[in-house]
Design a protein around this motif. Sequence first.
Motif, mmCIF file in Angstrom:
data_model
loop_
_atom_site.group_PDB
_atom_site.id
_atom_site.type_symbol
_atom_site.label_atom_id
_atom_site.label_comp_id
_atom_site.label_asym_id
_atom_site.label_seq_id
_atom_site.Cartn_x
_atom_site.Cartn_y
_atom_site.Cartn_z
ATOM 1 N N ASP A 5 0.816 -1.199 0.000
ATOM 2 C CA ASP A 5 0.000 0.000 0.000
ATOM 3 C C ASP A 5 0.854 1.255 0.000
ATOM 4 O O ASP A 5 0.536 2.230 -0.664
ATOM 5 N N GLU A 6 1.954 1.282 0.741
ATOM 6 C CA GLU A 6 2.822 2.463 0.802
ATOM 7 C C GLU A 6 3.522 2.706 -0.532
ATOM 8 O O GLU A 6 3.674 3.832 -0.970
ATOM 9 N N THR A 7 3.956 1.682 -1.196
ATOM 10 C CA THR A 7 4.628 1.816 -2.482
ATOM 11 C C THR A 7 3.648 2.312 -3.542
ATOM 12 O O THR A 7 3.968 3.187 -4.344
ATOM 13 N N GLY A 8 2.441 1.797 -3.555
ATOM 14 C CA GLY A 8 1.427 2.241 -4.504
ATOM 15 C C GLY A 8 1.031 3.684 -4.287
ATOM 16 O O GLY A 8 0.826 4.440 -5.239
ATOM 17 N N GLN A 9 0.942 4.101 -3.030
ATOM 18 C CA GLN A 9 0.581 5.487 -2.744
ATOM 19 C C GLN A 9 1.688 6.431 -3.189
ATOM 20 O O GLN A 9 1.423 7.491 -3.744
ATOM 21 N N ALA A 10 2.946 6.027 -3.028
ATOM 22 C CA ALA A 10 4.076 6.846 -3.467
ATOM 23 C C ALA A 10 4.039 7.018 -4.991
ATOM 24 O O ALA A 10 4.307 8.095 -5.510
ATOM 25 N N SER A 11 3.683 5.937 -5.698
ATOM 26 C CA SER A 11 3.607 6.017 -7.167
ATOM 27 C C SER A 11 2.478 6.942 -7.604
ATOM 28 O O SER A 11 2.645 7.747 -8.525
ATOM 29 N N VAL A 12 1.329 6.874 -6.957
ATOM 30 C CA VAL A 12 0.199 7.740 -7.303
ATOM 31 C C VAL A 12 0.550 9.188 -7.015
ATOM 32 O O VAL A 12 0.260 10.087 -7.831
ATOM 33 N N TYR A 14 3.536 10.492 -7.013
ATOM 34 C CA TYR A 14 4.512 10.885 -8.022
ATOM 35 C C TYR A 14 3.821 11.217 -9.349
ATOM 36 O O TYR A 14 4.128 12.214 -9.991
ATOM 37 N N VAL A 15 2.874 10.399 -9.748
ATOM 38 C CA VAL A 15 2.147 10.641 -10.999
ATOM 39 C C VAL A 15 1.343 11.942 -10.901
ATOM 40 O O VAL A 15 1.346 12.756 -11.831
ATOM 41 N N LEU A 16 0.653 12.170 -9.778
ATOM 42 C CA LEU A 16 -0.125 13.400 -9.610
ATOM 43 C C LEU A 16 0.777 14.629 -9.589
ATOM 44 O O LEU A 16 0.452 15.658 -10.181
ATOM 45 N N LEU A 17 1.925 14.525 -8.909
ATOM 46 C CA LEU A 17 2.875 15.642 -8.877
ATOM 47 C C LEU A 17 3.405 15.935 -10.280
ATOM 48 O O LEU A 17 3.521 17.097 -10.680
ATOM 49 N N SER A 18 3.701 14.893 -11.034
ATOM 50 C CA SER A 18 4.167 15.071 -12.418
ATOM 51 C C SER A 18 3.092 15.716 -13.278
ATOM 52 O O SER A 18 3.378 16.595 -14.108
ATOM 53 N N LEU A 19 1.839 15.308 -13.089
ATOM 54 C CA LEU A 19 0.732 15.874 -13.846
ATOM 55 C C LEU A 19 0.555 17.363 -13.546
ATOM 56 O O LEU A 19 0.378 18.170 -14.471
ATOM 57 N N VAL A 20 0.615 17.748 -12.285
ATOM 58 C CA VAL A 20 0.513 19.164 -11.901
ATOM 59 C C VAL A 20 1.654 19.963 -12.521
ATOM 60 O O VAL A 20 1.458 21.053 -13.060
ATOM 61 N N PHE A 21 2.866 19.407 -12.488
ATOM 62 C CA PHE A 21 4.016 20.083 -13.087
ATOM 63 C C PHE A 21 3.815 20.287 -14.591
ATOM 64 O O PHE A 21 4.068 21.367 -15.129
#
Length: 147
Positions: A5-12, A14-21
Amino acid sequence: MFSMDETGQASVEYVLLSLVFLIILGSVTIPMISKSIDSSMDVSDTSNVNSAVNSIANAVGVVYANGPGAKRTINVYFPVAGTLSWSNNAIGMPVTLTNGTAKNINAAVPFTVVFKPSGNVAQKTNYNATVEWAVGGASINVTLTPT
């Protein structure tokens, strides 16, 4: 150790942060690129019209120097539609820029010039400009024919 669960949340995250950028980067760069492309097109169109108007003015100068009966034909390119005109001893043509303003392109000529049939030019068209001073004529005639 990390659970799944922690690894999946980190990936999500990261993806959301990349999308905002990417959204921020896109909202800033796309308008800048669009404006620079418009400016480049304005410079290109103005430069091509300036070249055409100056070529016609130079041909008028050569015909004037050779005297009545002289004739010269040149090829010119107009990237934008407009109307060539003569006034105050200059050939001119307005160029409408992308922001809606008009820039007048002028070139001095030594004698009265008349455009035939009317001096109207079409967008993105090459023309043969026949510059002729008839014997006994009161003006130098410029006849534009599309090629």
